[in-house]
Design a protein around this motif. Structure first.
Motif, PDB file in Angstrom:
ATOM      1  N   ARG A  11     -31.542  -8.357 -21.213  1.00  0.00           N
ATOM      2  CA  ARG A  11     -32.278  -7.463 -22.125  1.00  0.00           C
ATOM      3  C   ARG A  11     -33.029  -6.374 -21.378  1.00  0.00           C
ATOM      4  O   ARG A  11     -33.157  -6.432 -20.156  1.00  0.00           O
ATOM      5  N   ASN A  12     -33.540  -5.393 -22.122  1.00  0.00           N
ATOM      6  CA  ASN A  12     -34.332  -4.284 -21.579  1.00  0.00           C
ATOM      7  C   ASN A  12     -33.708  -3.661 -20.344  1.00  0.00           C
ATOM      8  O   ASN A  12     -34.282  -3.711 -19.252  1.00  0.00           O
ATOM      9  N   GLN A  13     -32.543  -3.093 -20.489  1.00  0.00           N
ATOM     10  CA  GLN A  13     -31.878  -2.576 -19.296  1.00  0.00           C
ATOM     11  C   GLN A  13     -30.964  -1.412 -19.651  1.00  0.00           C
ATOM     12  O   GLN A  13     -30.293  -1.424 -20.674  1.00  0.00           O
ATOM     13  N   ASP A  14     -30.930  -0.413 -18.765  1.00  0.00           N
ATOM     14  CA  ASP A  14     -29.983   0.688 -18.925  1.00  0.00           C
ATOM     15  C   ASP A  14     -28.571   0.197 -18.585  1.00  0.00           C
ATOM     16  O   ASP A  14     -27.738  -0.004 -19.465  1.00  0.00           O
ATOM     17  N   LYS A  15     -28.307  -0.051 -17.296  1.00  0.00           N
ATOM     18  CA  LYS A  15     -26.964  -0.474 -16.880  1.00  0.00           C
ATOM     19  C   LYS A  15     -26.937  -1.989 -16.731  1.00  0.00           C
ATOM     20  O   LYS A  15     -27.523  -2.540 -15.810  1.00  0.00           O
ATOM     21  N   VAL A  16     -26.260  -2.664 -17.617  1.00  0.00           N
ATOM     22  CA  VAL A  16     -26.353  -4.121 -17.650  1.00  0.00           C
ATOM     23  C   VAL A  16     -25.399  -4.793 -16.656  1.00  0.00           C
ATOM     24  O   VAL A  16     -25.833  -5.489 -15.743  1.00  0.00           O
ATOM     25  N   MET A  17     -24.109  -4.601 -16.825  1.00  0.00           N
ATOM     26  CA  MET A  17     -23.160  -5.376 -16.010  1.00  0.00           C
ATOM     27  C   MET A  17     -21.986  -4.520 -15.564  1.00  0.00           C
ATOM     28  O   MET A  17     -21.292  -3.928 -16.388  1.00  0.00           O
ATOM     29  N   LEU A  18     -21.785  -4.492 -14.273  1.00  0.00           N
ATOM     30  CA  LEU A  18     -20.700  -3.689 -13.706  1.00  0.00           C
ATOM     31  C   LEU A  18     -19.644  -4.625 -13.125  1.00  0.00           C
ATOM     32  O   LEU A  18     -19.954  -5.473 -12.291  1.00  0.00           O
ATOM     33  N   LEU A  19     -18.415  -4.467 -13.559  1.00  0.00           N
ATOM     34  CA  LEU A  19     -17.328  -5.258 -12.984  1.00  0.00           C
ATOM     35  C   LEU A  19     -16.376  -4.281 -12.300  1.00  0.00           C
ATOM     36  O   LEU A  19     -15.699  -3.497 -12.974  1.00  0.00           O
ATOM     37  N   GLY A  20     -16.350  -4.283 -10.982  1.00  0.00           N
ATOM     38  CA  GLY A  20     -15.512  -3.332 -10.252  1.00  0.00           C
ATOM     39  C   GLY A  20     -16.371  -2.307  -9.555  1.00  0.00           C
ATOM     40  O   GLY A  20     -17.230  -1.670 -10.156  1.00  0.00           O
ATOM     41  N   HIS A  21     -16.130  -2.155  -8.274  1.00  0.00           N
ATOM     42  CA  HIS A  21     -17.038  -1.415  -7.405  1.00  0.00           C
ATOM     43  C   HIS A  21     -17.140   0.072  -7.729  1.00  0.00           C
ATOM     44  O   HIS A  21     -18.159   0.576  -8.162  1.00  0.00           O
ATOM     45  N   ASP A  22     -16.055   0.807  -7.487  1.00  0.00           N
ATOM     46  CA  ASP A  22     -16.020   2.211  -7.895  1.00  0.00           C
ATOM     47  C   ASP A  22     -14.578   2.586  -8.170  1.00  0.00           C
ATOM     48  O   ASP A  22     -13.672   1.788  -7.937  1.00  0.00           O
ATOM     49  N   ASP A  23     -14.378   3.764  -8.673  1.00  0.00           N
ATOM     50  CA  ASP A  23     -13.038   4.147  -9.110  1.00  0.00           C
ATOM     51  C   ASP A  23     -12.013   4.047  -7.987  1.00  0.00           C
ATOM     52  O   ASP A  23     -10.847   3.783  -8.220  1.00  0.00           O
ATOM     53  N   GLY A  24     -12.438   4.240  -6.738  1.00  0.00           N
ATOM     54  CA  GLY A  24     -11.494   4.252  -5.629  1.00  0.00           C
ATOM     55  C   GLY A  24     -11.213   2.877  -5.031  1.00  0.00           C
ATOM     56  O   GLY A  24     -10.379   2.743  -4.141  1.00  0.00           O
TER      57      GLY A  24
ATOM     58  N   ASN B 290     -22.994 -15.168 -23.846  1.00  0.00           N
ATOM     59  CA  ASN B 290     -24.183 -14.434 -23.417  1.00  0.00           C
ATOM     60  C   ASN B 290     -24.808 -13.703 -24.602  1.00  0.00           C
ATOM     61  O   ASN B 290     -24.142 -13.396 -25.580  1.00  0.00           O
ATOM     62  N   HIS B 291     -26.076 -13.398 -24.453  1.00  0.00           N
ATOM     63  CA  HIS B 291     -26.804 -12.601 -25.440  1.00  0.00           C
ATOM     64  C   HIS B 291     -27.202 -11.283 -24.771  1.00  0.00           C
ATOM     65  O   HIS B 291     -27.927 -11.301 -23.779  1.00  0.00           O
ATOM     66  N   PHE B 292     -26.690 -10.181 -25.310  1.00  0.00           N
ATOM     67  CA  PHE B 292     -27.018  -8.851 -24.789  1.00  0.00           C
ATOM     68  C   PHE B 292     -27.991  -8.186 -25.755  1.00  0.00           C
ATOM     69  O   PHE B 292     -27.673  -7.997 -26.921  1.00  0.00           O
ATOM     70  N   GLY B 293     -29.143  -7.814 -25.250  1.00  0.00           N
ATOM     71  CA  GLY B 293     -30.119  -7.108 -26.073  1.00  0.00           C
ATOM     72  C   GLY B 293     -31.301  -7.994 -26.419  1.00  0.00           C
ATOM     73  O   GLY B 293     -31.290  -9.176 -26.085  1.00  0.00           O
ATOM     74  N   PRO B 294     -32.351  -7.440 -27.017  1.00  0.00           N
ATOM     75  CA  PRO B 294     -32.393  -6.040 -27.432  1.00  0.00           C
ATOM     76  C   PRO B 294     -32.672  -5.091 -26.252  1.00  0.00           C
ATOM     77  O   PRO B 294     -32.959  -5.549 -25.159  1.00  0.00           O
ATOM     78  N   ASN B 295     -32.554  -3.818 -26.557  1.00  0.00           N
ATOM     79  CA  ASN B 295     -32.852  -2.735 -25.612  1.00  0.00           C
ATOM     80  C   ASN B 295     -31.916  -2.678 -24.418  1.00  0.00           C
ATOM     81  O   ASN B 295     -32.361  -2.488 -23.289  1.00  0.00           O
ATOM     82  N   CYS B 296     -30.639  -2.868 -24.653  1.00  0.00           N
ATOM     83  CA  CYS B 296     -29.665  -2.617 -23.591  1.00  0.00           C
ATOM     84  C   CYS B 296     -28.913  -1.328 -23.939  1.00  0.00           C
ATOM     85  O   CYS B 296     -28.562  -1.106 -25.097  1.00  0.00           O
ATOM     86  N   ASN B 297     -28.683  -0.513 -22.931  1.00  0.00           N
ATOM     87  CA  ASN B 297     -28.109   0.802 -23.172  1.00  0.00           C
ATOM     88  C   ASN B 297     -26.581   0.827 -23.054  1.00  0.00           C
ATOM     89  O   ASN B 297     -25.894   1.293 -23.952  1.00  0.00           O
ATOM     90  N   GLN B 298     -26.047   0.325 -21.931  1.00  0.00           N
ATOM     91  CA  GLN B 298     -24.614   0.462 -21.655  1.00  0.00           C
ATOM     92  C   GLN B 298     -24.146  -0.630 -20.686  1.00  0.00           C
ATOM     93  O   GLN B 298     -24.944  -1.362 -20.130  1.00  0.00           O
TER      94      GLN B 298
END
Ligand SMILES: *[C@@H]1O[C@H](CO)[C@@H](O)[C@H](O)[C@H]1NC(C)=O
Length: 384
Positions: free
Chosen positions: A225-238, A252-260
């Motif tokens: 909760r309370n987060q802009d960037k929550v979960m990233l799977l994969g390092h970068d495009d390259g 899992n429970h996402f939120g409240p106040n999660c952005n993306q």
């Protein structure tokens, strides 16, 4: 035999005291999800802590490499932290210095402020059940080139980025670590990792990053909760090696106040099932670089105003780039929508016997995620 066992389970259900757990008032055992059913109904779970290892599902598989006769039990008694010379009794000593199979518990409630990222060794379980443990306000967890790690029942929040510096590595030797973003848990070239029942929020960068060739990860029963960037799977495009990444995101429970980024997927495959999405701002699930997703029986509750669309995709169909975003049995509330890939086949997780689990109807998601995050197992005599 089976009948007797069943009788005992039922007897336990009806004789146990009402349970006090963080996000639940009263739970009827039968409504627990399959991971929780595996240990929470046993009032003696405290004397059989490592049994938890047999309860995981999804790509992490069962965590049987974390238990056995050679398992060392270690209790954290000291909340201080020295990143180079950790004292016995501290979390860092147990997680980085002990090179055996170790099961780490906490003597009492604790607030730990780490001076540098904690580099968790292979074959380590960090088990906060029964205590209220915060890791907060500075550096947080990192699983760097390690395998067979369990993180359960920890509150990780207000994590901050860290300047380069010396720290005890996962092999117990001091290494020089570069700059680290402020994530709650960061996986770097890690595999067979199970992250269950943690509460993660308010960090400088993200809450959970799975990067650089990490795979075979299960993320279950957490509360984000309370987060802009929550979960990233994969390092970068390259980072092509993440093509082999396989991650299960369940209960899992996402939120409240999660952005993306719940999650944002690059290259690899994610099976996202039976999660509760309590709103979002930019989007819930997104990706780039031919990500592959099976979104199954989740409950997506759109925000009252703003963007109702669950998905986001970057640069799709540029240079023939293809994304596979598929929704099966998801339920949408408040006008939520999901733009799925047209045509093509829904990518199956192809779970092995020990990874497989039954995905339930999205109508039960509120029940399945009711006790997500850190459990409060405060009553020493009752089930958790
Ligand atoms: C599961 O197997 C099918 C058939 O071989 C394949 O097309 C699909 O990509 C596999 N799924 C994953 C996640 O690898």
């Amino acid at each position: 035999m089976a009948t007797i066992l069943l009788a005992i389970v039922i007897a336990t259900l009806f004789t146990a005291n009402p349970i006090s757990c963080a996000k639940q008032s009263k739970i009827t055992g039968m409504k627990m999800n399959v991971i929780d059913q595996c240990w929470r109904l046993n009032p003696q779970w405290r004397s059989h802590r490592s049994q938890l290892a047999s309860c995981s599902i999804g790509y992490a598989g069962k965590m049987m490499n974390n238990i056995g006769n050679d398992l060392v039990y270690y209790e954290v008694t000291d909340s201080s932290d020295d990143p180079i010379n950790p004292k016995p009794g501290t979390l860092r000593y147990g997680a980085s210095m002990i090179q055996q199979k170790v099961w780490i518990t906490f003597k009492s409630d604790m607030k730990i402020t780490l001076a540098k990222p904690l580099l968790i060794s292979s074959f380590t379980a960090i088990d906060g059940r029964g205590t209220n443990v915060h890791v907060a306000n500075n550096a947080c967890f990192m699983i760097f080139k390690a395998t067979n790690v369990i993180i359960h029942g920890i509150r990780i929040h207000h994590c901050k980025s860290q300047a380069p510096g010396l720290v005890v590595g996962p092999n117990g030797k001091v290494i020089s670590l570069g700059q680290v973003d402020g994530d709650a848990i960061r996986l770097v070239t890690a595999s067979k990792i199970w992250i269950d029942h943690n509460t993660l929020h308010d960090c400088e960068d993200g809450l959970l990053d799975v990067t650089r060739g990490s795979t075979d990860v299960t993320i279950s029963n957490n509360w984000f909760r309370n987060q802009d960037k929550v979960m990233l799977l994969g390092h970068d495009d390259g980072y092509i090696r993440d093509r082999n990444m396989k991650v299960t995101v369940v209960y899992n429970h996402f939120g409240p106040n999660c952005n993306q980024r719940m999650p944002r997927i690059r290259h690899g495959y994610a099976h996202v099932a039976n999660n509760l999405y309590q709103g979002w701002m930019q989007y819930a699930i997104g990706g780039s670089k031919e990500p592959s997703l099976k979104s199954q029986s989740n409950l997506f509750i759109a925000p009252k105003s703003g963007n109702k669309e669950v998905t986001w995709r970057k640069g799709s169909n540029e240079n023939g780039d293809r994304w596979e975003f598929h929704s099966v049995g998801d339920v949408f509330e408040n006008g939520a929508s999901f733009t799925a890939t047209e045509g093509g086949r829904v990518p199956k997780p192809n779970y092995s016997e020990e990874q497989r689990f039954k995905v339930l109807d999205a109508k039960s998601v509120r029940f399945l995620t009711k006790s997500s995050g850190v459990l409060r197992c405060t009553n020493k005599k009752s089930i958790c």
